[in-house]
Enzyme design. Sequence first.
Site, PDB file in Angstrom:
ATOM      1  N   TYR A  37       0.812  -1.220   0.000  1.00  9.31           N
ATOM      2  CA  TYR A  37       0.000   0.000   0.000  1.00  9.31           C
ATOM      3  C   TYR A  37       0.842   1.264   0.000  1.00  9.31           C
ATOM      4  O   TYR A  37       0.382   2.308  -0.465  1.00  9.31           O
ATOM      5  CB  TYR A  37      -0.927   0.034   1.222  1.00  9.31           C
ATOM      6  CG  TYR A  37      -2.180  -0.778   1.062  1.00  9.31           C
ATOM      7  CD1 TYR A  37      -2.129  -2.152   0.898  1.00  9.31           C
ATOM      8  CD2 TYR A  37      -3.426  -0.159   1.087  1.00  9.31           C
ATOM      9  CE1 TYR A  37      -3.277  -2.897   0.764  1.00  9.31           C
ATOM     10  CE2 TYR A  37      -4.581  -0.896   0.956  1.00  9.31           C
ATOM     11  CZ  TYR A  37      -4.502  -2.264   0.804  1.00  9.31           C
ATOM     12  OH  TYR A  37      -5.658  -2.991   0.665  1.00  9.31           O
ATOM     13  N   LYS A  74       3.743 -15.507   3.290  1.00  9.93           N
ATOM     14  CA  LYS A  74       3.970 -16.305   2.080  1.00  9.93           C
ATOM     15  C   LYS A  74       5.480 -16.557   2.016  1.00  9.93           C
ATOM     16  O   LYS A  74       6.171 -16.209   1.049  1.00  9.93           O
ATOM     17  CB  LYS A  74       3.443 -15.540   0.856  1.00  9.93           C
ATOM     18  CG  LYS A  74       3.428 -16.332  -0.435  1.00  9.93           C
ATOM     19  CD  LYS A  74       2.390 -17.448  -0.461  1.00  9.93           C
ATOM     20  CE  LYS A  74       2.526 -18.277  -1.734  1.00  9.93           C
ATOM     21  NZ  LYS A  74       1.697 -19.515  -1.700  1.00  9.93           N
ATOM     22  N   ASP A 106      -2.300 -18.671   1.538  1.00 11.28           N
ATOM     23  CA  ASP A 106      -3.283 -19.424   0.736  1.00 11.28           C
ATOM     24  C   ASP A 106      -3.966 -20.476   1.592  1.00 11.28           C
ATOM     25  O   ASP A 106      -5.181 -20.683   1.524  1.00 11.28           O
ATOM     26  CB  ASP A 106      -2.641 -20.026  -0.525  1.00 11.28           C
ATOM     27  CG  ASP A 106      -1.314 -20.723  -0.260  1.00 11.28           C
ATOM     28  OD1 ASP A 106      -0.770 -20.621   0.866  1.00 11.28           O
ATOM     29  OD2 ASP A 106      -0.802 -21.388  -1.186  1.00 11.28           O
ATOM     30  N   ASP A 129      -5.966  -7.243   4.248  1.00 11.26           N
ATOM     31  CA  ASP A 129      -7.103  -6.646   3.544  1.00 11.26           C
ATOM     32  C   ASP A 129      -8.000  -7.758   2.996  1.00 11.26           C
ATOM     33  O   ASP A 129      -9.215  -7.754   3.170  1.00 11.26           O
ATOM     34  CB  ASP A 129      -6.597  -5.763   2.398  1.00 11.26           C
ATOM     35  CG  ASP A 129      -7.740  -5.149   1.608  1.00 11.26           C
ATOM     36  OD1 ASP A 129      -8.706  -4.677   2.237  1.00 11.26           O
ATOM     37  OD2 ASP A 129      -7.670  -5.157   0.361  1.00 11.26           O
ATOM     38  N   ASP A 170     -11.856  -9.390   4.708  1.00 13.24           N
ATOM     39  CA  ASP A 170     -13.148  -9.455   4.005  1.00 13.24           C
ATOM     40  C   ASP A 170     -13.704 -10.867   4.046  1.00 13.24           C
ATOM     41  O   ASP A 170     -14.896 -11.086   4.253  1.00 13.24           O
ATOM     42  CB  ASP A 170     -13.005  -9.030   2.526  1.00 13.24           C
ATOM     43  CG  ASP A 170     -13.355  -7.562   2.322  1.00 13.24           C
ATOM     44  OD1 ASP A 170     -13.135  -6.761   3.259  1.00 13.24           O
ATOM     45  OD2 ASP A 170     -13.858  -7.214   1.235  1.00 13.24           O
TER      46      ASP A 170
HETATM   47  C1  IPM Z   1     -10.266  -1.647   3.852  1.00 12.57           C
HETATM   48  C2  IPM Z   1     -10.540  -1.124   2.481  1.00 12.57           C
HETATM   49  C3  IPM Z   1      -9.399  -0.177   2.097  1.00 12.57           C
HETATM   50  C4  IPM Z   1      -8.107  -0.967   2.138  1.00 12.57           C
HETATM   51  C5  IPM Z   1      -9.579   0.492   0.738  1.00 12.57           C
HETATM   52  C6  IPM Z   1     -10.912   1.230   0.661  1.00 12.57           C
HETATM   53  C7  IPM Z   1      -8.436   1.401   0.418  1.00 12.57           C
HETATM   54  O1  IPM Z   1     -10.647  -2.175   1.566  1.00 12.57           O
HETATM   55  O2  IPM Z   1     -10.229  -0.837   4.797  1.00 12.57           O
HETATM   56  O3  IPM Z   1     -10.109  -2.856   3.988  1.00 12.57           O
HETATM   57  O4  IPM Z   1      -7.778  -1.650   1.178  1.00 12.57           O
HETATM   58  O5  IPM Z   1      -7.447  -0.917   3.168  1.00 12.57           O
HETATM   59 MG    MG Z   2     -10.606  -4.081   2.451  1.00  9.43          MG
END
Ligand code: IPM
Ligand code: MG
Length: 361
Positions: free
Chosen positions: A146, A195, A227, A251, A255
């Site tokens: 990032y 990894k 993975d 990240d 999710d």
């Molecule tokens: C998160 C989001 C952000 C990230 C994006 C919106 C930049 O996906 O907070 O997980 O990737 O960190």
């Molecule tokens: Mg995210």
Amino acid sequence: MEYNIALIPGDGIGPEIVAEAVKVLDAVAEKYGHTFNYKKFLMGGCSIDVYGESLTDETLEEIKTYDSVLLGAVGGNVGHSNWYEIEPSKRPEAGLLKIRKGLGLFTNMRPALLYDELSGACPIKSELTEGGFDFVIMRELTGGLYFGDRYTKTIDGLRTAVDTLSYNEEEIRRIAKWAFEIARKRGKKVTSVDKANVLDSSRLWREVVHEVHADYQDVELEDMLVDNCAMQIVRDPKQFDVILTENMFGDILSDEASMVTGSIGMLSSASLGATKLGLYEPSHGSAPDIAGKNIANPLATIASAALMLKYSFDMEEESKAIEDAISQVLKDGYRTVDIYTEGTKKTSTTEMGDLVVERLK
Ligand code: IPM
Ligand code: MG
């Protein structure tokens, strides 16, 4: 106690859910004799509309003087394509990266918790989640891909894009310490995800995490390849307590983890650094499609406010009171549309905030 809280309602459903969390914070202040002062700041698309960029330097500087930050959500291009036609460093999400870096928030904590009352919404077979699961992802937030050098240029006649993934030992050490500290207060197990079979940055990650572990012998440490971890989260989520990982892996895995709980509208998050100033926000996004309809689920933001009390203000009891109030509202059968099932009571955003406040009193 008196604290100054910077509010960043942001875009989409952000303003609605932050308003409910403020109601709850005010109820806590009244009950326990605290004073919370608030000021709203612009970040995201709403800031682009006014200043042409997601987060101005002036706003960031002022926020640095606050005790903590409560954020709704930023971005979402429905009806706002102009937010995304500007240079990438000014777009809504860039504000998020800028505030993380600017406030030195190198740790991101995202709980993945299966609420008993909502276990029906979990997409995993019930025999795998019997008794619920409760783990937390500790994601490094200010390093790695990032924030590495990046560029796009033509090399030997070919358009070429480069992103750099780099970590130094100090960046790894400081988040590893956080992970072990948190694990100590929970299930005493850290799964460090990397990894290392391919990446140098992961090999250093693994080495440094093991060095830090020497000071935390009461906590179990295991290494897991990313993975495999992605697979294990859906195969056996109960095995995890604290997952520690670098920015990009975190990240993606966070999710996935929120999805397996079946109720992303319920999950909070905390971004922390070396000081008490933290940034608290729901794990979900700005949901522009349902903005302004008073149907968004404010519970993740309210739960994030509870994390703020705990980590920025050392108010364990007050924090627990909010968490208990949320559980009670769910037990009493109230549901916003995202978690609604037959036989429960459909509840609006503002009603949900009021119900949590009632149970706090
Ligand atoms: C998160 C989001 C952000 C990230 C994006 C919106 C930049 O996906 O907070 O997980 O990737 O960190
Ligand atoms: Mg995210």
